[in-house]
Enzyme design. Structure first.
Site, PDB file in Angstrom:
ATOM      1  N   ASP A  10       0.821  -1.209   0.000  1.00 33.47           N
ATOM      2  CA  ASP A  10       0.000   0.000   0.000  1.00 33.47           C
ATOM      3  C   ASP A  10       0.857   1.261   0.000  1.00 33.47           C
ATOM      4  OD1 ASP A  10      -2.405   1.362  -0.047  1.00 33.47           O
ATOM      5  OD2 ASP A  10      -2.592   1.440   2.134  1.00 33.47           O
ATOM      6  N   GLY A  11       0.329   2.315  -0.617  1.00 29.58           N
ATOM      7  CA  GLY A  11       0.993   3.619  -0.583  1.00 29.58           C
ATOM      8  C   GLY A  11       1.483   4.122  -1.932  1.00 29.58           C
ATOM      9  N   ASN A  12       1.130   3.433  -3.004  1.00 25.02           N
ATOM     10  CA  ASN A  12       1.575   3.871  -4.335  1.00 25.02           C
ATOM     11  C   ASN A  12       1.047   5.266  -4.682  1.00 25.02           C
ATOM     12  OD1 ASN A  12       2.610   1.318  -4.548  1.00 25.02           O
ATOM     13  ND2 ASN A  12       1.112   0.581  -6.033  1.00 25.02           N
ATOM     14  N   SER A  55      -7.738  -5.357  -4.702  1.00 19.77           N
ATOM     15  CA  SER A  55      -8.796  -5.939  -3.869  1.00 19.77           C
ATOM     16  C   SER A  55     -10.142  -5.917  -4.592  1.00 19.77           C
ATOM     17  CB  SER A  55      -8.914  -5.168  -2.550  1.00 19.77           C
ATOM     18  OG  SER A  55      -9.549  -3.927  -2.752  1.00 19.77           O
ATOM     19  N   GLU A  57     -12.606  -4.530  -3.565  1.00 21.52           N
ATOM     20  CA  GLU A  57     -13.121  -3.163  -3.382  1.00 21.52           C
ATOM     21  C   GLU A  57     -12.438  -2.163  -4.327  1.00 21.52           C
ATOM     22  OE1 GLU A  57     -12.299  -5.222  -0.802  1.00 21.52           O
ATOM     23  OE2 GLU A  57     -14.411  -5.632  -0.369  1.00 21.52           O
ATOM     24  N   ASN A  58     -11.224  -2.484  -4.776  1.00 21.38           N
ATOM     25  CA  ASN A  58     -10.499  -1.557  -5.650  1.00 21.38           C
ATOM     26  C   ASN A  58     -11.187  -1.358  -7.005  1.00 21.38           C
ATOM     27  OD1 ASN A  58      -7.219  -2.666  -4.470  1.00 21.38           O
ATOM     28  ND2 ASN A  58      -8.433  -0.905  -3.802  1.00 21.38           N
ATOM     29  N   ARG A 184      -4.456  -1.752   9.169  1.00 23.19           N
ATOM     30  CA  ARG A 184      -5.670  -2.554   9.004  1.00 23.19           C
ATOM     31  C   ARG A 184      -5.431  -3.649   7.971  1.00 23.19           C
ATOM     32  NH1 ARG A 184      -7.467   2.750   7.313  1.00 23.19           N
ATOM     33  NH2 ARG A 184      -7.103   3.019   5.096  1.00 23.19           N
TER      34      ARG A 184
HETATM   35  C1  IPE Z   1      -5.409  -2.652   0.120  1.00 22.89           C
HETATM   36  O1  IPE Z   1      -5.108  -1.316  -0.064  1.00 22.89           O
HETATM   37  C2  IPE Z   1      -5.446  -3.362  -1.187  1.00 22.89           C
HETATM   38  C3  IPE Z   1      -4.173  -3.478  -1.904  1.00 22.89           C
HETATM   39  C4  IPE Z   1      -3.016  -3.050  -1.506  1.00 22.89           C
HETATM   40  C5  IPE Z   1      -4.245  -4.157  -3.165  1.00 22.89           C
HETATM   41  P1  IPE Z   1      -6.240  -0.192  -0.155  1.00 22.89           P
HETATM   42  O2  IPE Z   1      -5.542   1.087  -0.370  1.00 22.89           O
HETATM   43  O3  IPE Z   1      -7.261  -0.578  -1.146  1.00 22.89           O
HETATM   44  O4  IPE Z   1      -6.898  -0.278   1.303  1.00 22.89           O
HETATM   45  P2  IPE Z   1      -7.707   0.821   2.138  1.00 22.89           P
HETATM   46  O5  IPE Z   1      -8.719   1.389   1.213  1.00 22.89           O
HETATM   47  O6  IPE Z   1      -6.724   1.843   2.593  1.00 22.89           O
HETATM   48  O7  IPE Z   1      -8.280   0.070   3.297  1.00 22.89           O
HETATM   49  C1  IPE Z   2      -1.833   0.201  -3.322  1.00 26.64           C
HETATM   50  O1  IPE Z   2      -1.555   1.552  -3.350  1.00 26.64           O
HETATM   51  C2  IPE Z   2      -2.075  -0.379  -4.698  1.00 26.64           C
HETATM   52  C3  IPE Z   2      -3.474  -0.735  -4.982  1.00 26.64           C
HETATM   53  C4  IPE Z   2      -4.450  -0.712  -4.123  1.00 26.64           C
HETATM   54  C5  IPE Z   2      -3.766  -1.155  -6.331  1.00 26.64           C
HETATM   55  P1  IPE Z   2      -2.718   2.629  -3.306  1.00 26.64           P
HETATM   56  O2  IPE Z   2      -3.145   2.924  -4.701  1.00 26.64           O
HETATM   57  O3  IPE Z   2      -3.815   2.198  -2.390  1.00 26.64           O
HETATM   58  O4  IPE Z   2      -1.947   3.872  -2.695  1.00 26.64           O
HETATM   59  P2  IPE Z   2      -2.500   4.923  -1.643  1.00 26.64           P
HETATM   60  O5  IPE Z   2      -2.970   4.131  -0.452  1.00 26.64           O
HETATM   61  O6  IPE Z   2      -3.616   5.657  -2.288  1.00 26.64           O
HETATM   62  O7  IPE Z   2      -1.325   5.766  -1.314  1.00 26.64           O
HETATM   63 MG    MG Z   3      -4.140   2.443  -0.402  1.00 24.87          MG
END
Ligand code: IPE
Ligand code: IPE
Ligand code: MG
Length: 244
Positions: A10-12, A55, A57-58, A184
């Site tokens: 997470d965090g991209n 996910s 949800e994504n 989480r």
């Molecule tokens: C969890 O990250 C899913 C992946 C890293 C693929 P999210 O960024 O979707 O999670 P939330 O929304 O912060 O819970």
């Molecule tokens: C995780 O990084 C990758 C995916 C969920 C696909 P995010 O895209 O959730 O990065 P943040 O949380 O918004 O920084």
């Molecule tokens: Mg994220």
């Protein structure tokens, strides 16, 4: 050493935002961090690595981001599978494949078939995956057996349900890592993480590297996994070599 590591990458988006670049730049940098992580785990002889890539949800993200992520995914499948195969990695995907395009599904199937017999490491990519959905599908499979008259409700227990969730053929993850600062689970492996050691880092996924992974491993090595027992019992079992 953990035999199985599961990671929420997470965090991209925030990584890109900090650089005033589009979120997609962060996802691309994240893909490079995936390669580094696989390399590190191979070097260390980690038997299984499970990565949360997308996910259930994504799918609700802005269409433009979903589309770009699918393009990135497709490109990665085309580019990386050869090298993974060469390195002896068995690649598998968990999650709802029906939501992906035919081209992606075909490449996923092909990658799995091609790398099926590899034994250096098992790499599970969780894509369109949700932990609740995973458990619901397992429950449905058992309900279908009951309806068909091949299973009695009384025969359903933890072991049986556990054999129908994703990754049932692997030991549960020993170590869970989440980058990006949030503490989480976000609907990752809900069933499988019951006794997994959890480790969180503020580092954003594109910055994840061997040093941080080593920190996680060092922390893990210092933990006592008790599985509901007492410290004294664990020490006695360890002395007898009786622990799994
Ligand atoms: C969890 O990250 C899913 C992946 C890293 C693929 P999210 O960024 O979707 O999670 P939330 O929304 O912060 O819970
Ligand atoms: C995780 O990084 C990758 C995916 C969920 C696909 P995010 O895209 O959730 O990065 P943040 O949380 O918004 O920084
Ligand atoms: Mg994220």
């Amino acid at each position: 050493m953990p035999g199985h590591i599961a990671i929420i990458m997470d965090g991209n988006g925030r990584w890109a935002q900090q650089r005033r670049r589009p979120r997609m730049i962060g996802h691309r940098a994240g893909a490079r961090a995936v390669n580094r992580t696989i390399e590190f785990c191979l070097e260390r002889g980690i038997a299984a690595l499970t990565l949360f890539a997308f996910s259930s949800e994504n799918w609700g993200r802005p269409q433009e981001e979903v589309d770009s992520l699918m393009k990135l995914f497709l490109g990665a499948l085309d580019r990386e599978v050869d090298e993974l195969h060469r390195r002896g990695v068995r690649v598998r995907f968990i999650g709802d494949r029906s939501r992906f395009s035919a081209g992606i599904v075909q490449r996923m199937d092909k990658a799995e078939q091609r790398t099926l017999a590899n034994a250096a490491m098992t790499l599970n990519i969780a894509a369109s995956y949700g932990g609740r959905q995973d458990i619901a599908l397992a429950a449905r499979a058992l309900a279908q057996q009951v309806a068909a008259g091949t299973l009695l409700p009384e025969q359903i227990d933890e072991q049986l349900l556990g054999r129908h969730v994703a990754l049932a053929d692997l030991p549960a993850p020993d170590l869970f890592i989440r980058t990006g600062g949030d503490t989480r689970i976000s609907n990752f492996l809900l069933w499988q993480l019951a006794y997994t050691e959890l480790w969180f880092s503020d580092v954003l996924w594109p910055d994840f590297d061997a040093t941080i992974l080593q920190q996680a491993l060092d922390d893990y090595a210092g933990r006592e996994r008790r599985f509901g027992l007492t410290s004294a019992q664990i020490a006695a079992d360890a002395a007898q070599g009786a622990l799994p």
